[in-house]
Design a protein around this motif. Structure first.
Motif, PDB file in Angstrom:
ATOM      1  N   ASP A 231       0.797  -1.204   0.000  1.00  0.00           N
ATOM      2  CA  ASP A 231       0.000   0.000   0.000  1.00  0.00           C
ATOM      3  C   ASP A 231       0.843   1.273   0.000  1.00  0.00           C
ATOM      4  OD1 ASP A 231      -2.561   1.167   0.212  1.00  0.00           O
ATOM      5  OD2 ASP A 231      -2.079   1.713   2.272  1.00  0.00           O
ATOM      6  N   ASP A 232       2.121   1.148   0.368  1.00  0.00           N
ATOM      7  CA  ASP A 232       2.911   2.344   0.655  1.00  0.00           C
ATOM      8  C   ASP A 232       3.191   3.165  -0.598  1.00  0.00           C
ATOM      9  OD1 ASP A 232       4.736   3.946   2.457  1.00  0.00           O
ATOM     10  OD2 ASP A 232       6.074   3.354   0.821  1.00  0.00           O
ATOM     11  N   PHE A 233       3.012   4.469  -0.453  1.00  0.00           N
ATOM     12  CA  PHE A 233       3.367   5.350  -1.556  1.00  0.00           C
ATOM     13  C   PHE A 233       4.534   6.268  -1.186  1.00  0.00           C
ATOM     14  CE2 PHE A 233       3.049   9.584  -3.417  1.00  0.00           C
ATOM     15  CZ  PHE A 233       3.290   9.269  -4.755  1.00  0.00           C
ATOM     16  N   VAL A 234       4.391   6.995  -0.089  1.00  0.00           N
ATOM     17  CA  VAL A 234       5.316   8.084   0.232  1.00  0.00           C
ATOM     18  C   VAL A 234       6.754   7.590   0.338  1.00  0.00           C
ATOM     19  CG1 VAL A 234       5.886   9.867   1.914  1.00  0.00           C
ATOM     20  CG2 VAL A 234       3.504   9.397   1.359  1.00  0.00           C
ATOM     21  N   ILE A 235       6.959   6.550   1.166  1.00  0.00           N
ATOM     22  CA  ILE A 235       8.332   6.091   1.389  1.00  0.00           C
ATOM     23  C   ILE A 235       8.917   5.486   0.112  1.00  0.00           C
ATOM     24  CG2 ILE A 235       9.668   4.348   2.643  1.00  0.00           C
ATOM     25  CD1 ILE A 235       7.768   5.097   5.068  1.00  0.00           C
ATOM     26  N   THR A 236       8.084   4.742  -0.625  1.00  0.00           N
ATOM     27  CA  THR A 236       8.552   4.161  -1.883  1.00  0.00           C
ATOM     28  C   THR A 236       8.936   5.260  -2.871  1.00  0.00           C
ATOM     29  OG1 THR A 236       6.895   2.450  -1.504  1.00  0.00           O
ATOM     30  CG2 THR A 236       7.971   2.462  -3.644  1.00  0.00           C
ATOM     31  N   PHE A 237       8.092   6.266  -2.955  1.00  0.00           N
ATOM     32  CA  PHE A 237       8.304   7.362  -3.902  1.00  0.00           C
ATOM     33  C   PHE A 237       9.645   8.051  -3.637  1.00  0.00           C
ATOM     34  CE2 PHE A 237       7.604  11.740  -5.409  1.00  0.00           C
ATOM     35  CZ  PHE A 237       7.207  11.478  -6.711  1.00  0.00           C
ATOM     36  N   PHE A 238       9.957   8.256  -2.356  1.00  0.00           N
ATOM     37  CA  PHE A 238      11.176   8.980  -2.007  1.00  0.00           C
ATOM     38  C   PHE A 238      12.429   8.116  -2.109  1.00  0.00           C
ATOM     39  CE2 PHE A 238       8.385  12.206  -0.694  1.00  0.00           C
ATOM     40  CZ  PHE A 238       9.114  13.367  -0.504  1.00  0.00           C
ATOM     41  N   THR A 239      12.268   6.810  -1.901  1.00  0.00           N
ATOM     42  CA  THR A 239      13.466   5.973  -1.813  1.00  0.00           C
ATOM     43  C   THR A 239      13.721   5.158  -3.070  1.00  0.00           C
ATOM     44  OG1 THR A 239      12.166   4.240  -0.763  1.00  0.00           O
ATOM     45  CG2 THR A 239      13.355   5.724   0.699  1.00  0.00           C
ATOM     46  N   SER A 240      12.837   5.264  -4.076  1.00  0.00           N
ATOM     47  CA  SER A 240      13.092   4.495  -5.294  1.00  0.00           C
ATOM     48  C   SER A 240      13.891   5.350  -6.279  1.00  0.00           C
ATOM     49  CB  SER A 240      11.780   4.047  -5.916  1.00  0.00           C
ATOM     50  OG  SER A 240      10.963   5.160  -6.179  1.00  0.00           O
ATOM     51  N   GLY A 241      14.803   4.709  -6.947  1.00  0.00           N
ATOM     52  CA  GLY A 241      15.589   5.427  -7.942  1.00  0.00           C
ATOM     53  C   GLY A 241      14.759   5.682  -9.189  1.00  0.00           C
ATOM     54  N   ALA A 242      15.364   6.387 -10.111  1.00  0.00           N
ATOM     55  CA  ALA A 242      14.659   6.710 -11.341  1.00  0.00           C
ATOM     56  C   ALA A 242      14.264   5.426 -12.061  1.00  0.00           C
ATOM     57  CB  ALA A 242      15.548   7.558 -12.240  1.00  0.00           C
ATOM     58  N   GLY A 243      13.049   5.420 -12.600  1.00  0.00           N
ATOM     59  CA  GLY A 243      12.620   4.299 -13.428  1.00  0.00           C
ATOM     60  C   GLY A 243      12.081   3.118 -12.647  1.00  0.00           C
ATOM     61  N   PHE A 244      12.004   3.221 -11.322  1.00  0.00           N
ATOM     62  CA  PHE A 244      11.437   2.117 -10.550  1.00  0.00           C
ATOM     63  C   PHE A 244      10.077   2.523 -10.000  1.00  0.00           C
ATOM     64  CE2 PHE A 244      10.599  -0.444  -6.852  1.00  0.00           C
ATOM     65  CZ  PHE A 244      10.876  -1.710  -7.329  1.00  0.00           C
ATOM     66  N   ASN A 245       9.065   1.791 -10.398  1.00  0.00           N
ATOM     67  CA  ASN A 245       7.701   2.077  -9.949  1.00  0.00           C
ATOM     68  C   ASN A 245       7.101   0.879  -9.240  1.00  0.00           C
ATOM     69  OD1 ASN A 245       7.486   4.659 -10.992  1.00  0.00           O
ATOM     70  ND2 ASN A 245       6.832   3.910 -13.000  1.00  0.00           N
ATOM     71  N   THR A 246       6.447   1.141  -8.105  1.00  0.00           N
ATOM     72  CA  THR A 246       5.520   0.143  -7.578  1.00  0.00           C
ATOM     73  C   THR A 246       4.137   0.569  -8.054  1.00  0.00           C
ATOM     74  OG1 THR A 246       5.204   1.364  -5.536  1.00  0.00           O
ATOM     75  CG2 THR A 246       6.926  -0.324  -5.540  1.00  0.00           C
ATOM     76  N   LEU A 247       3.139  -0.251  -7.786  1.00  0.00           N
ATOM     77  CA  LEU A 247       1.818   0.056  -8.317  1.00  0.00           C
ATOM     78  C   LEU A 247       1.290   1.414  -7.834  1.00  0.00           C
ATOM     79  CD1 LEU A 247      -0.007  -1.240 -10.343  1.00  0.00           C
ATOM     80  CD2 LEU A 247      -1.203  -2.406  -8.504  1.00  0.00           C
ATOM     81  N   PRO A 248       1.353   1.697  -6.513  1.00  0.00           N
ATOM     82  CA  PRO A 248       0.854   3.009  -6.084  1.00  0.00           C
ATOM     83  C   PRO A 248       1.601   4.163  -6.752  1.00  0.00           C
ATOM     84  CG  PRO A 248       1.133   1.573  -4.203  1.00  0.00           C
ATOM     85  CD  PRO A 248       1.738   0.860  -5.365  1.00  0.00           C
ATOM     86  N   VAL A 249       2.907   4.019  -6.916  1.00  0.00           N
ATOM     87  CA  VAL A 249       3.688   5.082  -7.541  1.00  0.00           C
ATOM     88  C   VAL A 249       3.281   5.234  -9.004  1.00  0.00           C
ATOM     89  CG1 VAL A 249       6.023   5.851  -8.159  1.00  0.00           C
ATOM     90  CG2 VAL A 249       5.619   4.717  -5.961  1.00  0.00           C
TER      91      VAL A 249
END
Lengths: 296, 368
Positions: A231-249
């Motif tokens: 479910d996480d968006f905020v932490i994933t958004f900030f800690t993922s490098g360019a070009g890496f998406n999870t579903l919420p992102v």
């Protein structure tokens, strides 16, 4: 009772009316609560089947948004990434969180116990955004960076977003630890003494007695961690490098280009998945409880 | 070590401190093989801590625990040749009855076939055949108790430790289990060390009793010795019912002589060694050793004590009648007389003579 009928006492009819009215209001209140929570979700799901780009006007039933979703490689990749991150981070967080819970429950008194408690609970109460920024700073300063590791695993090429996984583990440890600790607190310590009395070493006591008995807590914690990770968006958004998406992102990226029923379809899919997990968790808990009846 | 090997369990000057609290205070005990030994005392007397040190769940702060002559040192519970029946049974809720009973043998790597045979033997012994596949929560308290016993006994321990094993059962079941436990102990011949706060239970079951209070062992002896020849006020008070008369010591060498507050001279068979002439003390007499007589009758002579009193209360108990007798200026005495004596029964308000033999009277330092 010494109450005598006086003029100020309401009649039986008045009592009845009040009672019925009260019941009715109570039901209405409950219904309104449910509607407030679930009407938007219901609308979202309904419009994922809408045969139009509009999200407000009904134009007949279709599955074409689901088709489009399944054909969208970006979405499918993001879904895979979400599940991968959730599985790996849940596995790590469940082991570490369980160990932390056992340590805190076992050794109730040690210097710095309060600090240990606070640091464990902190990730639960601090805002996601603060945690995200801290993690970002940590990855930059430590030199870990926001890289994606390419790993060959039995012939399969995997993209391992190490920073995202560490981030998810960091907040999930707390949730697992809290759930497991609650379970451990109501566990009978003499059961472990009994195992040791019957020649089981501490290691075998753990596997044969402690772990099976705290399993409902461990599973519950793991399920919670999995859901939060997915479910996480905020932490994933900030800690993922360019070009890496999870579903919420990915959904966030799509929504910036306008809301389409395809997003509804993706959301419905995630909703269905969560529903399944919650049902499984409740069923597991219920099974345990039924077995426990009459024991305490 | 020829001498040490004769004891199943030996405690040498054992002390256990928890922080500032001394839970067990210089306890030394020798328990012979095959004995049914009770540790008796009120809660907080250190009896359970003593048991836990034998089992290895606590380590002594000072002193030594020996099992069959072998010092146990820092050995953990799983390396000691003893097994425990816990107060709340501590049956594994996620295992069946058979799995619970088999656990110890399984941990020691006994072959499956032998485990199966011995489990069914044990179920026979505790009369639970057919219960193999049940789970602990499906059993009654008494049945759980018997599973716990079987789970411990199957390992053929040198010593079985029992921590208030009957505490959770209702009175009737408890009485039945007392006899059953005693019978099983005689059958298997294993040394039992039994912790209880129930003096009746200890007297019923044990060969020997150690009475504990405030971490100290006050007296060790057979049930009869502990009941009939208590060495301290606490033991006399804790075990059975006792009348205590406040007295002043007149003579400490045999025959012991004391004087009541109203000046009546009494004689006793024994006085606590630390007593000196002239100090205040109490005379202890069991209610069943006192007899009532009508004024002018009853035994007299140097071997007998007599005081006058008035019957204040008469309670019929079936087997006996209990009288409460008010002795002017002194205290109330409780007297227990079998039903059907030649004197007949006494009525409330009647003047009587309370008489008891010197042999039934002991004098202690009074503790408050």
């Amino acid at each position: 009772m010494s109450a005598t009928p006086t003029t100020s006492t309401p009649s039986a009819g008045q009592h009845r009316l009040r009672h019925v009215l009260g019941q009715w209001l109570f039901h209405l209140y409950g219904f309104a609560g449910y509607a407030f929570f679930y009407l938007p979700i219901l609308i979202l799901v309904i419009f994922s089947f809408n045969d139009s780009r509009s999200v407000s006007k009904w134009a007949g039933f279709t599955l074409r948004w689901y088709e489009a979703m399944l054909q969208d490689r970006q979405i499918m990749l993001a879904l895979w990434n979400s599940v991968f991150v959730a599985v790996v981070s849940t596995a790590i967080a469940t082991v570490l969180g369980t160990l932390a819970a056992m340590a805190l429950e076992r050794y109730r008194r040690f210097p710095g116990r309060l600090i240990a408690d606070i640091t464990l609970y902190l990730p639960i109460i601090i805002p996601d955004i603060a945690m995200a920024i801290m993690l970002l700073a940590f990855f930059n300063l430590s030199g870990i960076g926001l890289h994606i590791w390419k790993v060959h695993f039995f012939g399969v090429r995997l993209a391992v977003p190490i920073s995202v996984i560490i981030g998810h583990v960091a907040f999930n440890i707390s949730f697992v630890a809290v759930v497991v600790q609650a379970r451990l607190a109501q566990m009978d310590r003499t059961l472990e003494e009994a195992a040791q009395d019957l020649y089981a070493s501490p290691w075998r006591t753990f596997w044969r007695v402690t772990l099976p008995l705290m399993m409902p807590g461990v599973l519950g914690g793991a399920l919670l961690a999995f859901t939060l990770s997915l479910d996480d968006f905020v932490i994933t958004f900030f800690t993922s490098g360019a070009g890496f998406n999870t579903l919420p992102v990915r959904v966030f990226g799509m929504i910036r280009k306008g809301v389409t029923p395809k997003i509804n379809a993706v959301s419905s899919l995630m909703l269905g998945f969560s529903l399944l997990l919650v049902t499984l968790a409740l069923l597991a808990a219920r099974g345990r409880e039924e077995r426990k009846v009459g024991f305490f | 070590m020829p001498d040490a090997s004769s004891a199943a369990v030996e405690l040498r000057d054992v002390v256990k401190r928890f922080g500032d609290v001394v839970a067990v205070d210089h306890v030394s005990l020798r328990i012979a093989p095959g004995e049914f030994f009770a540790l008796l005392g009120p809660s907080g007397s250190g009896k359970t801590t003593t048991l836990r040190m034998i089992g290895g769940f606590e380590l002594p702060t000072e002193g030594e625990v020996l099992i069959e002559g072998e010092p146990q040192g820092y050995k953990p519970p799983y390396q000691r040749p003893v097994n425990t029946v816990f107060q709340n049974y501590a049956l594994f809720p996620h295992m069946t009855v058979a799995q619970n009973i088999a656990f110890g043998l399984e941990m020691r790597g006994v072959p499956k076939e032998e485990i199966r045979r011995r489990v069914s033997e044990m179920l026979d012994l505790v009369r639970l055949s057919g219960y193999e596949r049940r789970r602990p929560h499906q059993l009654s308290g008494g049945e759980q108790q018997r599973v716990a016993l079987a789970r411990a006994l199957i390992n053929r321990p040198k010593v079985l430790l029992l921590d208030e094993p009957l505490g959770a059962l209702d009175l009737k079941l408890r009485k039945a289990m007392q006899l059953e436990l005693k019978a099983i102990q005689e059958q298997v011949g294993i040394t039992f060390i039994y912790v209880t706060h129930d003096q009746e239970e200890a007297i019923t079951m044990a060969n020997r009793i150690a009475v504990m209070n405030k971490g100290k062992v006050l007296q060790v002896g057979t049930p009869q010795e502990v009941y009939e020849q208590p060495q301290t006020f606490f033991v006399a008070d804790f075990i059975g019912d006792t009348n205590f008369l406040p007295v002043q010591v007149m003579q400490v060498t045999a025959p012991v002589e004391v004087m009541t507050e109203s000046g009546t001279r009494l004689t006793a068979s024994w006085a606590e060694p630390t007593l000196r002439t002239g100090v205040k003390a109490v005379m202890a007499v069991r209610p069943e050793r006192m007899h009532l007589y009508r004024p002018g009758s009853g035994p007299e002579g140097p071997e007998w004590n007599r005081v006058e009193g008035i019957i204040r209360q008469v309670i019929y108990k079936g087997l006996d009648i209990r009288y409460e007798v008010f002795v002017a200026g002194e205290c109330s005495l409780h007297v227990r007389m079998p039903v059907g004596r030649s004197e007949g029964t006494f009525q409330r308000g009647e003047h009587v003579i309370v008489a008891w033999p010197r042999a039934a009277a002991r004098v202690f330092r009074s503790e408050s």
